[in-house]
Design a protein around this motif. Structure first.
Motif, short mmCIF file in Angstrom:
data_model
loop_
_atom_site.label_atom_id
_atom_site.label_comp_id
_atom_site.label_asym_id
_atom_site.label_seq_id
_atom_site.Cartn_x
_atom_site.Cartn_y
_atom_site.Cartn_z
N LEU A 71 77.57 49.10 -20.46
CA LEU A 71 76.43 49.72 -21.15
C LEU A 71 76.88 50.79 -22.14
O LEU A 71 76.24 51.00 -23.17
CB LEU A 71 75.46 50.31 -20.13
CG LEU A 71 74.68 49.29 -19.30
CD1 LEU A 71 73.90 49.99 -18.19
CD2 LEU A 71 73.75 48.48 -20.18
N LEU A 72 77.97 51.47 -21.82
CA LEU A 72 78.51 52.50 -22.71
C LEU A 72 79.29 51.89 -23.88
O LEU A 72 79.65 52.59 -24.81
CB LEU A 72 79.43 53.45 -21.94
CG LEU A 72 78.76 54.39 -20.96
CD1 LEU A 72 79.79 55.12 -20.13
CD2 LEU A 72 77.87 55.39 -21.69
N GLY A 73 79.54 50.59 -23.81
CA GLY A 73 80.30 49.94 -24.86
C GLY A 73 81.80 50.08 -24.70
O GLY A 73 82.55 49.87 -25.65
N ALA A 74 82.26 50.41 -23.49
CA ALA A 74 83.68 50.61 -23.25
C ALA A 74 84.42 49.32 -22.91
O ALA A 74 85.62 49.21 -23.15
CB ALA A 74 83.88 51.62 -22.12
N ILE A 75 83.71 48.35 -22.35
CA ILE A 75 84.33 47.05 -22.04
C ILE A 75 83.46 45.95 -22.63
O ILE A 75 82.27 46.15 -22.90
CB ILE A 75 84.52 46.83 -20.52
CG1 ILE A 75 83.20 46.90 -19.76
CG2 ILE A 75 85.54 47.81 -19.96
CD1 ILE A 75 83.32 46.55 -18.28
N GLU A 76 84.09 44.77 -22.81
CA GLU A 76 83.39 43.65 -23.45
C GLU A 76 82.25 43.12 -22.59
O GLU A 76 81.17 42.87 -23.08
CB GLU A 76 84.38 42.54 -23.77
CG GLU A 76 85.38 42.96 -24.83
CD GLU A 76 86.44 41.91 -25.08
OE1 GLU A 76 86.43 40.86 -24.42
OE2 GLU A 76 87.30 42.17 -25.93
N ASN A 77 82.52 42.91 -21.29
CA ASN A 77 81.48 42.47 -20.37
C ASN A 77 81.88 42.88 -18.96
O ASN A 77 83.03 43.27 -18.73
CB ASN A 77 81.19 40.97 -20.47
CG ASN A 77 82.41 40.12 -20.18
OD1 ASN A 77 82.99 40.22 -19.10
ND2 ASN A 77 82.80 39.31 -21.14
N SER A 78 80.97 42.79 -18.02
CA SER A 78 81.23 43.30 -16.67
C SER A 78 82.24 42.46 -15.90
O SER A 78 82.71 42.88 -14.85
CB SER A 78 79.93 43.44 -15.88
OG SER A 78 79.29 42.19 -15.79
N ASP A 79 82.59 41.29 -16.40
CA ASP A 79 83.59 40.44 -15.75
C ASP A 79 84.97 40.60 -16.38
O ASP A 79 85.92 39.95 -15.96
CB ASP A 79 83.18 38.97 -15.84
CG ASP A 79 81.87 38.70 -15.13
OD1 ASP A 79 81.63 39.33 -14.08
OD2 ASP A 79 81.08 37.89 -15.63
N SER A 80 85.08 41.44 -17.36
CA SER A 80 86.31 41.57 -18.14
C SER A 80 86.95 42.94 -17.95
O SER A 80 86.27 43.94 -17.75
CB SER A 80 86.00 41.36 -19.62
OG SER A 80 87.09 41.70 -20.42
N ASN A 84 88.89 43.94 -20.45
CA ASN A 84 89.26 44.21 -21.84
C ASN A 84 88.44 45.36 -22.40
O ASN A 84 87.21 45.31 -22.44
CB ASN A 84 89.04 42.96 -22.70
CG ASN A 84 89.93 41.82 -22.26
OD1 ASN A 84 91.03 42.04 -21.79
ND2 ASN A 84 89.43 40.61 -22.42
N LEU A 85 89.15 46.39 -22.87
CA LEU A 85 88.48 47.51 -23.50
C LEU A 85 88.10 47.16 -24.93
O LEU A 85 88.83 46.46 -25.63
CB LEU A 85 89.39 48.74 -23.53
CG LEU A 85 89.72 49.41 -22.21
CD1 LEU A 85 90.73 50.52 -22.41
CD2 LEU A 85 88.48 49.95 -21.56
N THR A 86 86.99 47.69 -25.36
CA THR A 86 86.59 47.59 -26.75
C THR A 86 87.30 48.69 -27.52
O THR A 86 87.99 49.55 -26.93
CB THR A 86 85.07 47.77 -26.89
OG1 THR A 86 84.74 49.08 -26.41
CG2 THR A 86 84.30 46.71 -26.11
N ALA A 87 87.12 48.72 -28.83
CA ALA A 87 87.69 49.81 -29.63
C ALA A 87 87.13 51.15 -29.14
O ALA A 87 87.87 52.13 -29.01
CB ALA A 87 87.38 49.59 -31.11
N MET A 88 85.83 51.18 -28.84
CA MET A 88 85.22 52.41 -28.31
C MET A 88 85.83 52.77 -26.96
O MET A 88 86.10 53.94 -26.68
CB MET A 88 83.70 52.24 -28.18
CG MET A 88 82.99 53.42 -27.54
SD MET A 88 83.18 54.99 -28.44
CE MET A 88 82.02 54.74 -29.76
N GLY A 89 86.04 51.79 -26.11
CA GLY A 89 86.63 52.02 -24.80
C GLY A 89 88.01 52.62 -24.89
O GLY A 89 88.37 53.51 -24.12
N ARG A 90 88.81 52.15 -25.85
CA ARG A 90 90.16 52.72 -26.04
C ARG A 90 90.08 54.17 -26.47
O ARG A 90 90.85 55.01 -26.03
CB ARG A 90 90.96 51.86 -27.02
CG ARG A 90 91.44 50.55 -26.42
CD ARG A 90 92.40 49.81 -27.33
NE ARG A 90 91.74 49.25 -28.51
CZ ARG A 90 91.04 48.14 -28.52
NH1 ARG A 90 90.89 47.44 -27.41
NH2 ARG A 90 90.49 47.70 -29.64
#
Length: 70
Positions: free
Chosen positions: A18-27, A29-35
Motif C-alpha cells: 500500500l505504501l508503494g514499497a514492494i510490487e505486490n504482497s507475494d513479491s 521485489n522493492l520498487t524504486a520508492m521502496g529502495r
C-alpha cells in the motif's frame, strides 16, 4: 525468539504494498520508492512521508511534528 504469526507477516507485506514499497504482497521485489524508503532508519510510514514531502511542499514544521509523534 519465536517466529511472528503468519498473519502479521502477511499484514506487513500488504502494508508495504500500500505504501508503494514492494510490487505486490507475494513479491520481495522493492520498487524504486521502496529502495529510497529502505535508506531511512525509520518506520516505512515515516520514510514515505519524508520522501513525499517535496512534491506536496510539506513544510519543515510538518515533518518535525510527525517526528515528534513517533
Amino acid at each position: 525468539m519465536d517466529k511472528p504469526p503468519r498473519e502479521a507477516v502477511v499484514a506487513a507485506f500488504e502494508h508495504l504494498m500500500l505504501l508503494g514499497a514492494i510490487e505486490n504482497s507475494d513479491s520481495n521485489n522493492l520498487t524504486a520508492m521502496g529502495r529510497k524508503m529502505a535508506k531511512f532508519p525509520l518506520d516505512p510510514r515515516f520514510s514515505k512521508i519524508i520522501l513525499s514531502a517535496p512534491p506536496v511542499r510539506m513544510s519543515g514544521r510538518s515533518v518535525n511534528r510527525r517526528s515528534v509523534i513517533e
